[in-house]
Write a protein that holds these residues in place. Sequence first.
Motif, mmCIF file in Angstrom:
data_model
loop_
_atom_site.group_PDB
_atom_site.id
_atom_site.type_symbol
_atom_site.label_atom_id
_atom_site.label_comp_id
_atom_site.label_asym_id
_atom_site.label_seq_id
_atom_site.Cartn_x
_atom_site.Cartn_y
_atom_site.Cartn_z
ATOM 1 N N ARG A 121 0.826 -1.206 0.000
ATOM 2 C CA ARG A 121 0.000 0.000 0.000
ATOM 3 C C ARG A 121 0.862 1.260 0.000
ATOM 4 O O ARG A 121 0.597 2.208 -0.734
ATOM 5 N N VAL A 122 1.908 1.277 0.822
ATOM 6 C CA VAL A 122 2.795 2.441 0.872
ATOM 7 C C VAL A 122 3.524 2.619 -0.459
ATOM 8 O O VAL A 122 3.623 3.735 -0.991
ATOM 9 N N LEU A 123 4.031 1.530 -1.024
ATOM 10 C CA LEU A 123 4.714 1.606 -2.320
ATOM 11 C C LEU A 123 3.757 2.085 -3.413
ATOM 12 O O LEU A 123 4.141 2.855 -4.294
ATOM 13 N N GLY A 124 2.500 1.632 -3.339
ATOM 14 C CA GLY A 124 1.506 2.105 -4.309
ATOM 15 C C GLY A 124 1.280 3.598 -4.190
ATOM 16 O O GLY A 124 1.158 4.307 -5.196
ATOM 17 N N GLY A 125 1.226 4.085 -2.963
ATOM 18 C CA GLY A 125 1.058 5.519 -2.758
ATOM 19 C C GLY A 125 2.209 6.320 -3.328
ATOM 20 O O GLY A 125 2.026 7.464 -3.770
ATOM 21 N N LEU A 126 3.406 5.723 -3.322
ATOM 22 C CA LEU A 126 4.589 6.407 -3.843
ATOM 23 C C LEU A 126 4.801 6.149 -5.338
ATOM 24 O O LEU A 126 5.860 6.493 -5.871
ATOM 25 N N ARG A 157 1.676 11.596 -14.076
ATOM 26 C CA ARG A 157 2.515 10.765 -13.221
ATOM 27 C C ARG A 157 3.876 10.526 -13.871
ATOM 28 O O ARG A 157 4.030 10.625 -15.096
ATOM 29 N N ASN A 158 4.870 10.172 -13.050
ATOM 30 C CA ASN A 158 6.169 9.785 -13.582
ATOM 31 C C ASN A 158 5.987 8.603 -14.520
ATOM 32 O O ASN A 158 5.291 7.637 -14.190
ATOM 33 N N GLY A 159 6.616 8.687 -15.697
ATOM 34 C CA GLY A 159 6.500 7.620 -16.678
ATOM 35 C C GLY A 159 5.344 7.792 -17.642
ATOM 36 O O GLY A 159 5.185 6.989 -18.568
ATOM 37 N N ALA A 160 4.517 8.838 -17.441
ATOM 38 C CA ALA A 160 3.363 9.038 -18.328
ATOM 39 C C ALA A 160 3.784 9.571 -19.694
ATOM 40 O O ALA A 160 3.038 9.437 -20.662
ATOM 41 N N GLY A 161 4.966 10.218 -19.765
ATOM 42 C CA GLY A 161 5.441 10.730 -21.052
ATOM 43 C C GLY A 161 5.639 12.222 -21.093
ATOM 44 O O GLY A 161 5.753 12.808 -22.178
ATOM 45 N N LYS A 162 5.706 12.888 -19.920
ATOM 46 C CA LYS A 162 5.861 14.349 -19.905
ATOM 47 C C LYS A 162 7.212 14.759 -20.505
ATOM 48 O O LYS A 162 7.273 15.654 -21.364
ATOM 49 N N SER A 163 8.294 14.148 -20.023
ATOM 50 C CA SER A 163 9.617 14.510 -20.532
ATOM 51 C C SER A 163 9.748 14.170 -22.007
ATOM 52 O O SER A 163 10.394 14.900 -22.771
ATOM 53 N N GLU A 214 1.380 13.507 -7.712
ATOM 54 C CA GLU A 214 0.417 12.655 -7.015
ATOM 55 C C GLU A 214 1.062 11.954 -5.826
ATOM 56 O O GLU A 214 0.469 11.853 -4.748
ATOM 57 N N SER A 215 2.294 11.476 -5.996
ATOM 58 C CA SER A 215 2.993 10.841 -4.876
ATOM 59 C C SER A 215 3.329 11.863 -3.803
ATOM 60 O O SER A 215 3.313 11.555 -2.605
ATOM 61 N N LEU A 216 3.632 13.081 -4.219
ATOM 62 C CA LEU A 216 3.947 14.140 -3.272
ATOM 63 C C LEU A 216 2.727 14.455 -2.402
ATOM 64 O O LEU A 216 2.840 14.588 -1.174
ATOM 65 N N VAL A 217 1.551 14.542 -3.024
ATOM 66 C CA VAL A 217 0.325 14.803 -2.265
ATOM 67 C C VAL A 217 0.037 13.641 -1.318
ATOM 68 O O VAL A 217 -0.377 13.834 -0.167
ATOM 69 N N TRP A 218 0.263 12.410 -1.792
ATOM 70 C CA TRP A 218 0.071 11.235 -0.935
ATOM 71 C C TRP A 218 0.991 11.307 0.285
ATOM 72 O O TRP A 218 0.564 11.047 1.415
ATOM 73 N N LEU A 219 2.262 11.670 0.063
ATOM 74 C CA LEU A 219 3.217 11.742 1.166
ATOM 75 C C LEU A 219 2.808 12.820 2.169
ATOM 76 O O LEU A 219 2.953 12.639 3.387
ATOM 77 N N GLN A 279 -6.863 7.133 -9.698
ATOM 78 C CA GLN A 279 -5.448 7.226 -9.358
ATOM 79 C C GLN A 279 -5.205 7.786 -7.974
ATOM 80 O O GLN A 279 -4.092 7.712 -7.474
ATOM 81 N N ALA A 280 -6.226 8.370 -7.365
ATOM 82 C CA ALA A 280 -6.021 8.918 -6.027
ATOM 83 C C ALA A 280 -5.828 7.783 -5.046
ATOM 84 O O ALA A 280 -6.562 6.808 -5.050
#
Length: 665
Positions: free
Chosen positions: A143-148, A358-364, A195-200, A539-540
């Motif tokens: 669960r924690v890894l999923g949040g991150l 999200r990271n890996g979605a293709g922004k860069s 999203e991970s930042l908000v989760w943290l 995704q939340a």
Amino acid sequence: MITLHNVSKYFGKQDILKGVNLHIGPGERLGLVGPNGAGKSTLLGLMLDTVEADSGEVFKAKNLRLGYLPQELLTLSGRTVLELAMETGDSLPQVEAELDQVHRELGSVRDEDALEELLARQGQLQSLFEQLGGYDLEARASRVLGGLGFDQERLHRDVGELSGGWLMRAALARLLLSAPDLILLDEPTNHLDLESLVWLEDYLVGNPASLVLVSHDRVFLDKVANRIVELDQGQLYTYGGNYSHFQEQRQRRRDAQRSAYESQQERIKQIQEFVDRNRTRKDRAKQVQGRLKMLEKMERVAPPAEDQAIKLELPRAEPSAKVVVELLNIKLAYGDKVIYQDLSLTLRKEERLALLGRNGAGKSSLLRLLAGQLKPKAGRRLVGGRVKMGVFSQHTMEDLHPENTALEELGTVAGLMAHSQQRTMLGAFLFKGDDVFKKVKVLSGGERARLVLAKLLIQKPNFLLLDEPTNHLDIASRQVLEEALAQYNGTLVLISHDRHLINTVARQVAYVAGGEVTMLPGNYDDFERLWKNKLAPGQAKDAPSPAPAAKAVAAPTPAKDPALDADSGKKSPEQKRSEAKARNERYRRLKPLKDKVARLEAQVEEATVELDRLVGEMVDPEAFADGPRWAKLTKDHAAAQARVEKLTKKWERMALELEELEDEG
């Protein structure tokens, strides 16, 4: 938990800490702030016993469990991500062993005080055992890894295959699952998507552990910290509240310090003038000596520190064509993995776009497509006339030549600009004096970032593409960069997890998910409030609930209220009348304030509805095309947003006043 008493630390001739005092209590969440190089990591090192104080003492609570996440991690391998997260140290078996020992002792102890002490310890250990995971550690770890941000496929990958950012997330998960009493985090947000930042944020706020957080993310500090500790010229200054409150209080402290400094300097000047006028007069010898002794004994007030930050004004960009860049039917793939299929996107002159996802979605990848740094499998990229690009990324920082000095590196793009002008440019980016002769290989991450920005802006681009430009900048430098970018008249595309930067700079966001790019008006706050749940409802992730506190073992029998009837336990008529009178008096005092709070709540709701209506109208494609209408909508939107903020602050103030009055009763 930890107390620093009169602690000093110096490196060479530089005083990092000068007799500082700090106390960290249970449940406190401290934001540790100060410019790069001020000594924040040194302070963490003192708490971790990796740095030794030159004088003073560091006291720690007995059996204190510390959890630390540094900025850099060693490469780990030979275990999966899930296995790494579950390596919470030996605390869980130790707790289980002590719990068994307590159970055995409970069967034989006869002393009442000893029994009470064992029962209290049992409750603490049971709570800690649950908090550490107990029998469901794997589920909690998932669960924690999923949040991150880890999906199921990544959970079972070898950590040796992870990039630095994902490795940092796995280490953060392990730290959180180890349930320390005090968590020390050094820039934890650099490798997290939004999203991970908000989760943290939610996790840390709900976690019972104390926290010391080093971060340059102002929104993160506002959400998480309940106390700010500023490291300024070797001294620690403590402020209650979050970062926004700290900014207000710090300015008042600096104003007071500046006033005291100027007043003292004026007094010193008057004394020195008296001494100079009367030094040769014999009849004034005693007075002169008295004034000199006064100067010697005077405890000097230091001038307040001024924030060192990037002092720059971006040059006016030469105008480009109306269409800056256009992507037509783009297909982008890495091997068999398709990132974009049939993507079309048009970027127009002076648009200011933030890429979210999200990271890996293709922004860069999208930013590199726009920059022409990636060649698609299919489709075309068209660039408008008179477009001059400037690109900032972590990769461009790696392109700096390590043996060049900062001045030589700037000179590679400065053309015929005189050396004096180049030094002035570097000075604007905090390369003072001989700093311009530092070699690139010895520069810190922040210094390299500032050098790349200097190289970029000296070329006067009218199309800026920025990938995480604030990662290595301290707060003051971020603020000045924001102000400069807000005034920039060219076209801008930005990737950042700094929400404050996005809110300041962006006028549009592009949400990247599932190979699609959705264009939306507004900044990050608008996206979070209006669009996020519609675009990515699944995704939340909820932050894990904090472990329950240790249950009380026994409660003392309450003393009987003398006002109760001795025989029946019922209240006497006199007591009932007294309580009724007190209730009426309290109602008379609270009613007007409750009415004001209710009216303000209604006004906030009304203003928010109007703000949402305006944003909804701005989504209409016809609004973009209608210049006068768009200008009016933009003006009305700004006014509505200001009204919501003003009413909300007023409501918060009145609600707090009501709460305090209710507590009195």
